[in-house]
Write an enzyme that holds these catalytic residues in place. Structure first.
Site, PDB file in Angstrom:
ATOM      1  N   ASP A  32      36.303  33.579  42.114  1.00  0.00           N
ATOM      2  CA  ASP A  32      34.885  33.936  42.085  1.00  0.00           C
ATOM      3  C   ASP A  32      34.155  33.165  43.182  1.00  0.00           C
ATOM      4  O   ASP A  32      34.395  31.973  43.399  1.00  0.00           O
ATOM      5  CB  ASP A  32      34.283  33.602  40.715  1.00  0.00           C
ATOM      6  CG  ASP A  32      32.948  34.288  40.485  1.00  0.00           C
ATOM      7  OD1 ASP A  32      32.873  35.190  39.629  1.00  0.00           O
ATOM      8  OD2 ASP A  32      31.966  33.926  41.176  1.00  0.00           O
ATOM      9  N   ASN A  90      32.268  40.839  30.944  1.00  0.00           N
ATOM     10  CA  ASN A  90      30.893  41.278  30.741  1.00  0.00           C
ATOM     11  C   ASN A  90      30.867  42.785  30.933  1.00  0.00           C
ATOM     12  O   ASN A  90      31.202  43.285  32.004  1.00  0.00           O
ATOM     13  CB  ASN A  90      29.960  40.590  31.744  1.00  0.00           C
ATOM     14  CG  ASN A  90      29.904  39.094  31.516  1.00  0.00           C
ATOM     15  OD1 ASN A  90      29.863  38.639  30.385  1.00  0.00           O
ATOM     16  ND2 ASN A  90      29.923  38.324  32.592  1.00  0.00           N
ATOM     17  N   GLN A  97      26.464  42.520  32.856  1.00  0.00           N
ATOM     18  CA  GLN A  97      27.458  42.854  33.882  1.00  0.00           C
ATOM     19  C   GLN A  97      26.718  43.094  35.188  1.00  0.00           C
ATOM     20  O   GLN A  97      25.842  43.963  35.262  1.00  0.00           O
ATOM     21  CB  GLN A  97      28.243  44.111  33.473  1.00  0.00           C
ATOM     22  CG  GLN A  97      29.291  44.509  34.511  1.00  0.00           C
ATOM     23  CD  GLN A  97      30.071  45.770  34.120  1.00  0.00           C
ATOM     24  OE1 GLN A  97      29.870  46.334  33.044  1.00  0.00           O
ATOM     25  NE2 GLN A  97      30.954  46.200  34.990  1.00  0.00           N
ATOM     26  N   HIS A 103      36.013  44.218  35.268  1.00  0.00           N
ATOM     27  CA  HIS A 103      36.710  42.993  35.663  1.00  0.00           C
ATOM     28  C   HIS A 103      36.774  42.021  34.490  1.00  0.00           C
ATOM     29  O   HIS A 103      35.946  42.074  33.585  1.00  0.00           O
ATOM     30  CB  HIS A 103      36.037  42.314  36.859  1.00  0.00           C
ATOM     31  CG  HIS A 103      34.570  42.045  36.662  1.00  0.00           C
ATOM     32  ND1 HIS A 103      33.604  43.010  36.809  1.00  0.00           N
ATOM     33  CD2 HIS A 103      33.901  40.902  36.331  1.00  0.00           C
ATOM     34  CE1 HIS A 103      32.411  42.493  36.584  1.00  0.00           C
ATOM     35  NE2 HIS A 103      32.561  41.208  36.282  1.00  0.00           N
ATOM     36  N   HIS A 105      36.973  37.823  33.783  1.00  0.00           N
ATOM     37  CA  HIS A 105      36.870  36.465  34.317  1.00  0.00           C
ATOM     38  C   HIS A 105      37.923  35.597  33.617  1.00  0.00           C
ATOM     39  O   HIS A 105      38.059  35.660  32.389  1.00  0.00           O
ATOM     40  CB  HIS A 105      35.512  35.837  33.991  1.00  0.00           C
ATOM     41  CG  HIS A 105      34.329  36.530  34.579  1.00  0.00           C
ATOM     42  ND1 HIS A 105      33.587  35.980  35.608  1.00  0.00           N
ATOM     43  CD2 HIS A 105      33.734  37.706  34.279  1.00  0.00           C
ATOM     44  CE1 HIS A 105      32.580  36.799  35.909  1.00  0.00           C
ATOM     45  NE2 HIS A 105      32.645  37.844  35.107  1.00  0.00           N
TER      46      HIS A 105
HETATM   47  P1  AMP Z   1      29.620  39.877  36.070  1.00  0.00           P
HETATM   48  O1  AMP Z   1      28.293  39.377  35.603  1.00  0.00           O
HETATM   49  O2  AMP Z   1      30.662  39.773  34.995  1.00  0.00           O
HETATM   50  O3  AMP Z   1      29.518  41.282  36.644  1.00  0.00           O
HETATM   51  O4  AMP Z   1      30.084  38.887  37.195  1.00  0.00           O
HETATM   52  C1  AMP Z   1      30.293  39.241  38.524  1.00  0.00           C
HETATM   53  C2  AMP Z   1      30.896  38.050  39.226  1.00  0.00           C
HETATM   54  O5  AMP Z   1      31.266  38.453  40.534  1.00  0.00           O
HETATM   55  C3  AMP Z   1      29.968  36.841  39.364  1.00  0.00           C
HETATM   56  O6  AMP Z   1      30.566  35.717  38.723  1.00  0.00           O
HETATM   57  C4  AMP Z   1      29.856  36.646  40.880  1.00  0.00           C
HETATM   58  O7  AMP Z   1      29.811  35.291  41.259  1.00  0.00           O
HETATM   59  C5  AMP Z   1      31.119  37.337  41.369  1.00  0.00           C
HETATM   60  N1  AMP Z   1      31.057  37.837  42.744  1.00  0.00           N
HETATM   61  C6  AMP Z   1      30.071  38.568  43.325  1.00  0.00           C
HETATM   62  N2  AMP Z   1      30.390  38.853  44.595  1.00  0.00           N
HETATM   63  C7  AMP Z   1      31.597  38.282  44.838  1.00  0.00           C
HETATM   64  C8  AMP Z   1      32.457  38.215  45.974  1.00  0.00           C
HETATM   65  N3  AMP Z   1      32.141  38.807  47.149  1.00  0.00           N
HETATM   66  N4  AMP Z   1      33.627  37.539  45.855  1.00  0.00           N
HETATM   67  C9  AMP Z   1      33.957  36.943  44.692  1.00  0.00           C
HETATM   68  N5  AMP Z   1      33.202  36.979  43.587  1.00  0.00           N
HETATM   69  C10 AMP Z   1      32.033  37.631  43.653  1.00  0.00           C
END
Ligand code: AMP
Length: 121
Positions: A32, A90, A97, A103, A105
């Site tokens: 992340d 999420n 989300q 995805h 985590h």
């Molecule tokens: P969510 O709230 O579950 O959709 O989380 C999305 C996650 O994607 C967050 O923890 C962000 O920090 C992560 N994220 C967003 N852009 C990138 C990226 N380019 N590379 C890696 N992680 C990312």
């Protein structure tokens, strides 16, 4: 409708770099960009699924199996298989989300995660 321009779709197409942890035929895992724990890895299916509902409706059993294998393998590669880790997905608006590509985590590397989500009313 799946958004082909979401950030994880761009990572899958190689348009945005990622720090890859693991990859198989059906899934990609990477660190992340804004880690919330010492180990914070994201695992995404390679298919265009916005959320678990679309994944459930559209993914083959082979894709689903490949995805779960990638989750377990990524936790092992990230070094938290023995110490333990938390999986979070999420899914949808109430879960906040942010990226509309399904995805999971993987959180780990520190024992003080708390037991579960705090009850708020
Ligand atoms: P969510 O709230 O579950 O959709 O989380 C999305 C996650 O994607 C967050 O923890 C962000 O920090 C992560 N994220 C967003 N852009 C990138 C990226 N380019 N590379 C890696 N992680 C990312």
């Amino acid at each position: 409708m799946y958004d082909q321009n979401n950030v994880f779709a761009k990572i899958l197409r190689g348009e945005i770099p990622c720090k890859k942890v693991h990859e198989n035929e059906h899934a990609l895992a990477f660190h992340d960009v804004n880690p919330q724990m010492p180990v914070h890895v994201l695992v995404i299916p390679k298919g265009p699924y916005t959320n678990l509902e679309e994944f459930n409706a559209g993914a083959s059993l082979e894709e689903m199996g490949g995805f779960m294998k990638a989750v377990a393998e990524s936790a092992k590669i990230a070094g938290v298989e023995d110490s333990g880790y938390r999986l979070v997905a999420n899914n949808g608006a109430d879960a906040h989300q942010e990226v509309p590509h399904f995805h999971v985590h993987i959180f780990g590397g520190r024992p003080i995660m708390g037991r579960m989500i705090k009850k708020t009313e």
